[in-house]
Design a protein around this motif. Sequence first.
Motif, PDB file in Angstrom:
ATOM      1  N   ASN A   1      -1.329  13.473   3.009  1.00  0.00           N
ATOM      2  CA  ASN A   1      -2.042  13.176   4.256  1.00  0.00           C
ATOM      3  C   ASN A   1      -1.558  11.870   4.883  1.00  0.00           C
ATOM      4  O   ASN A   1      -2.241  11.280   5.709  1.00  0.00           O
ATOM      5  N   MET A   2      -0.366  11.422   4.497  1.00  0.00           N
ATOM      6  CA  MET A   2       0.154  10.152   5.019  1.00  0.00           C
ATOM      7  C   MET A   2       0.346  10.220   6.530  1.00  0.00           C
ATOM      8  O   MET A   2       0.645  11.283   7.090  1.00  0.00           O
ATOM      9  N   PRO A   3       0.180   9.084   7.215  1.00  0.00           N
ATOM     10  CA  PRO A   3       0.413   9.041   8.667  1.00  0.00           C
ATOM     11  C   PRO A   3       1.877   9.376   8.992  1.00  0.00           C
ATOM     12  O   PRO A   3       2.763   9.173   8.155  1.00  0.00           O
ATOM     13  N   PRO A   4       2.144   9.853  10.207  1.00  0.00           N
ATOM     14  CA  PRO A   4       3.516  10.226  10.587  1.00  0.00           C
ATOM     15  C   PRO A   4       4.539   9.110  10.401  1.00  0.00           C
ATOM     16  O   PRO A   4       5.669   9.373   9.978  1.00  0.00           O
ATOM     17  N   THR A   5       4.162   7.869  10.725  1.00  0.00           N
ATOM     18  CA  THR A   5       5.119   6.770  10.566  1.00  0.00           C
ATOM     19  C   THR A   5       5.489   6.559   9.101  1.00  0.00           C
ATOM     20  O   THR A   5       6.651   6.259   8.780  1.00  0.00           O
ATOM     21  N   GLN A   6       4.516   6.739   8.212  1.00  0.00           N
ATOM     22  CA  GLN A   6       4.791   6.611   6.779  1.00  0.00           C
ATOM     23  C   GLN A   6       5.665   7.766   6.295  1.00  0.00           C
ATOM     24  O   GLN A   6       6.538   7.579   5.450  1.00  0.00           O
ATOM     25  N   LYS A   7       5.445   8.947   6.851  1.00  0.00           N
ATOM     26  CA  LYS A   7       6.272  10.107   6.491  1.00  0.00           C
ATOM     27  C   LYS A   7       7.726   9.873   6.918  1.00  0.00           C
ATOM     28  O   LYS A   7       8.663  10.190   6.166  1.00  0.00           O
ATOM     29  N   GLU A   8       7.921   9.311   8.073  1.00  0.00           N
ATOM     30  CA  GLU A   8       9.272   9.006   8.538  1.00  0.00           C
ATOM     31  C   GLU A   8       9.972   8.019   7.609  1.00  0.00           C
ATOM     32  O   GLU A   8      11.153   8.177   7.294  1.00  0.00           O
ATOM     33  N   ARG A   9       9.230   7.009   7.165  1.00  0.00           N
ATOM     34  CA  ARG A   9       9.811   6.014   6.254  1.00  0.00           C
ATOM     35  C   ARG A   9      10.171   6.637   4.915  1.00  0.00           C
ATOM     36  O   ARG A   9      11.221   6.345   4.343  1.00  0.00           O
TER      37      ARG A   9
ATOM     38  N   TYR B   1      -7.128  -2.186   2.158  1.00  0.00           N
ATOM     39  CA  TYR B   1      -6.626  -3.563   2.267  1.00  0.00           C
ATOM     40  C   TYR B   1      -5.537  -3.851   1.231  1.00  0.00           C
ATOM     41  O   TYR B   1      -4.819  -4.839   1.341  1.00  0.00           O
ATOM     42  N   SER B   2      -5.447  -3.014   0.247  1.00  0.00           N
ATOM     43  CA  SER B   2      -4.538  -3.276  -0.867  1.00  0.00           C
ATOM     44  C   SER B   2      -4.041  -1.951  -1.438  1.00  0.00           C
ATOM     45  O   SER B   2      -4.377  -0.879  -0.941  1.00  0.00           O
ATOM     46  N   GLY B   3      -3.279  -2.050  -2.508  1.00  0.00           N
ATOM     47  CA  GLY B   3      -2.837  -0.853  -3.214  1.00  0.00           C
ATOM     48  C   GLY B   3      -3.839  -0.371  -4.227  1.00  0.00           C
ATOM     49  O   GLY B   3      -3.513   0.460  -5.075  1.00  0.00           O
ATOM     50  N   THR B   4      -5.084  -0.865  -4.133  1.00  0.00           N
ATOM     51  CA  THR B   4      -6.158  -0.615  -5.099  1.00  0.00           C
ATOM     52  C   THR B   4      -5.747  -1.171  -6.467  1.00  0.00           C
ATOM     53  O   THR B   4      -4.599  -1.602  -6.642  1.00  0.00           O
ATOM     54  N   PRO B   5      -6.645  -1.193  -7.462  1.00  0.00           N
ATOM     55  CA  PRO B   5      -6.257  -1.740  -8.778  1.00  0.00           C
ATOM     56  C   PRO B   5      -5.006  -1.080  -9.360  1.00  0.00           C
ATOM     57  O   PRO B   5      -4.162  -1.766  -9.954  1.00  0.00           O
TER      58      PRO B   5
ATOM     59  N   THR C   1       6.912   1.996  -2.558  1.00  0.00           N
ATOM     60  CA  THR C   1       6.506   2.848  -1.437  1.00  0.00           C
ATOM     61  C   THR C   1       5.119   3.433  -1.673  1.00  0.00           C
ATOM     62  O   THR C   1       4.305   3.539  -0.743  1.00  0.00           O
ATOM     63  N   ALA C   2       4.831   3.797  -2.921  1.00  0.00           N
ATOM     64  CA  ALA C   2       3.506   4.322  -3.260  1.00  0.00           C
ATOM     65  C   ALA C   2       2.419   3.283  -2.981  1.00  0.00           C
ATOM     66  O   ALA C   2       1.312   3.627  -2.548  1.00  0.00           O
ATOM     67  N   PHE C   3       2.724   2.026  -3.230  1.00  0.00           N
ATOM     68  CA  PHE C   3       1.769   0.948  -2.944  1.00  0.00           C
ATOM     69  C   PHE C   3       1.421   0.949  -1.457  1.00  0.00           C
ATOM     70  O   PHE C   3       0.239   0.877  -1.078  1.00  0.00           O
ATOM     71  N   ASP C   4       2.428   1.028  -0.602  1.00  0.00           N
ATOM     72  CA  ASP C   4       2.185   1.037   0.843  1.00  0.00           C
ATOM     73  C   ASP C   4       1.442   2.289   1.279  1.00  0.00           C
ATOM     74  O   ASP C   4       0.551   2.228   2.140  1.00  0.00           O
ATOM     75  N   LEU C   5       1.791   3.428   0.692  1.00  0.00           N
ATOM     76  CA  LEU C   5       1.101   4.670   1.038  1.00  0.00           C
ATOM     77  C   LEU C   5      -0.367   4.626   0.634  1.00  0.00           C
ATOM     78  O   LEU C   5      -1.242   5.135   1.356  1.00  0.00           O
TER      79      LEU C   5
ATOM     80  N   GLY D   1      -2.327   0.253  -7.841  1.00  0.00           N
ATOM     81  CA  GLY D   1      -1.138  -0.278  -7.211  1.00  0.00           C
ATOM     82  C   GLY D   1      -0.859  -1.706  -7.622  1.00  0.00           C
ATOM     83  O   GLY D   1       0.306  -2.113  -7.784  1.00  0.00           O
ATOM     84  N   HIS D   2      -1.923  -2.478  -7.801  1.00  0.00           N
ATOM     85  CA  HIS D   2      -1.770  -3.869  -8.232  1.00  0.00           C
ATOM     86  C   HIS D   2      -1.145  -3.922  -9.625  1.00  0.00           C
ATOM     87  O   HIS D   2      -0.202  -4.683  -9.873  1.00  0.00           O
TER      88      HIS D   2
END
Length: 449
Positions: free
Chosen positions: A129-137, A278-282, A51-55, A284-285
């Motif tokens: 500061n996550m978007p509302p849709t991410q907060k719901e998830r 575009y990614s989870g940054t280094p 989930t952190a990767f997506d955030l 997250g990778h």
Amino acid sequence: MRIPDILLILVLIMLRTALLLFIFPSSIFYTNAQSETHDNCLNIHNTYLSTAFDLTKNCVGFSAPVSGRAYGYISVGMYEATVDFLPTKISLQKQLNGYTRNVEVPEKVNWALAVNAADYQLLSYFYRNMPPTQKERLDSLYTYQKKEYASKVRKKTVKASELYGQEIANGIIEWSKTDGAENGHLNNFPEDFEIVKCESCWERTFPGYLPALTPHWGNNRPMLKQSPDVYKNMEIFDFDTDSASVMYKEAAAVYQNAMNENPEYEIIAEYWDDAAGYSGTPSGHFFTIASSVVASSELELEQAVQLYATLGVAINDAFIGSFYLKYKFNFIRPITYIHRYIEPQFNSRLASPPFPEYPSGHSFQSGAATEVMKSIFGDTTIIVDETNKNRNDIDGSPRTYQSFTEMSEEISISRFYGGIHFLKTLNNSLDYGRRIGQYVVATLKFSNE
């Protein structure tokens, strides 16, 4: 077989079971229950890491350094929320720079609920500061897991377990607030920073000509107080415009590689670019790779949380070190040098990041991260990286490596293929990144043995 014989057998089995329970009351069935708890907790941690990767991809301001900091604190928090029911492990308090904890373990704890509460609290704060849709998830994930693990637990134990997890997370959060980067995601490009100008100095680069990213990041508090000692003697090669000089030849090599039409260079450069948004940054990778190898190696919870915490500390401190040195040396990017002294129309495969060239942050991270993973898995593990398999903007086909060393070398040289670093920079940076990883592994103590 006659019925009396069957009854006799059943009686004997019952007597044998009763005798075993009398002799070994704490061991019968305990191992299985404990193993299930460990598996549940590890699954919870891995789910929140995913989930952190997506955030990281979806939160504004999560540049590579900001992301590295978030993963650092989250991974330490995961370890601390788990350590009290791992008899061979000890807390990292007082080992980590400025971190102490004073949380009492409740008499009865459901550890899955405690871990779920801690991980949720950590992600909620560091990605606030996550978007509302991410907060719901994220909220749905927390609620789903709480419902799953609380169904057969007393309400009093549920409350105590969650409170414990929240207190652990809050302790990590309060510690993080004093490191100098509390609101780093809001201030990636500070307006008060003035660029120093000279012939060898970094300047804004084509195509975006963006201002300097996180120029004060190197002033942040490292998680290990003495980690700056690892790179304090790092030196840079001389700037020179003479065509016979090392500097000129380094730039010419970047130019010549960029002119090579071998598609593999572009594939590798883009695969490991790990650009924010575009990614989870280094960070997250690397955590995705780590959790994948944890699963394929069937690593136990004790070693997995140790791996994650060590990886988080190493990545955090490597980012602080690399950005401190970047703005200390303030070195020119290849594209600027080549435009001035070799070919004014040169363009690189990747856009140069908006900060000085030396050292390479990617090489620092890959060196540090892979040394941490080697400390757990050794260096003969085959790694199949599928992190980018769902991306459509690049060739994200899974890549396979015969060792962590091989992988780290490809990550490092990918920046040469991208046209954004000198090869000499990458070699020096990978070496020092490995030193940081080795230092973190040697310094953190996870048991009293």
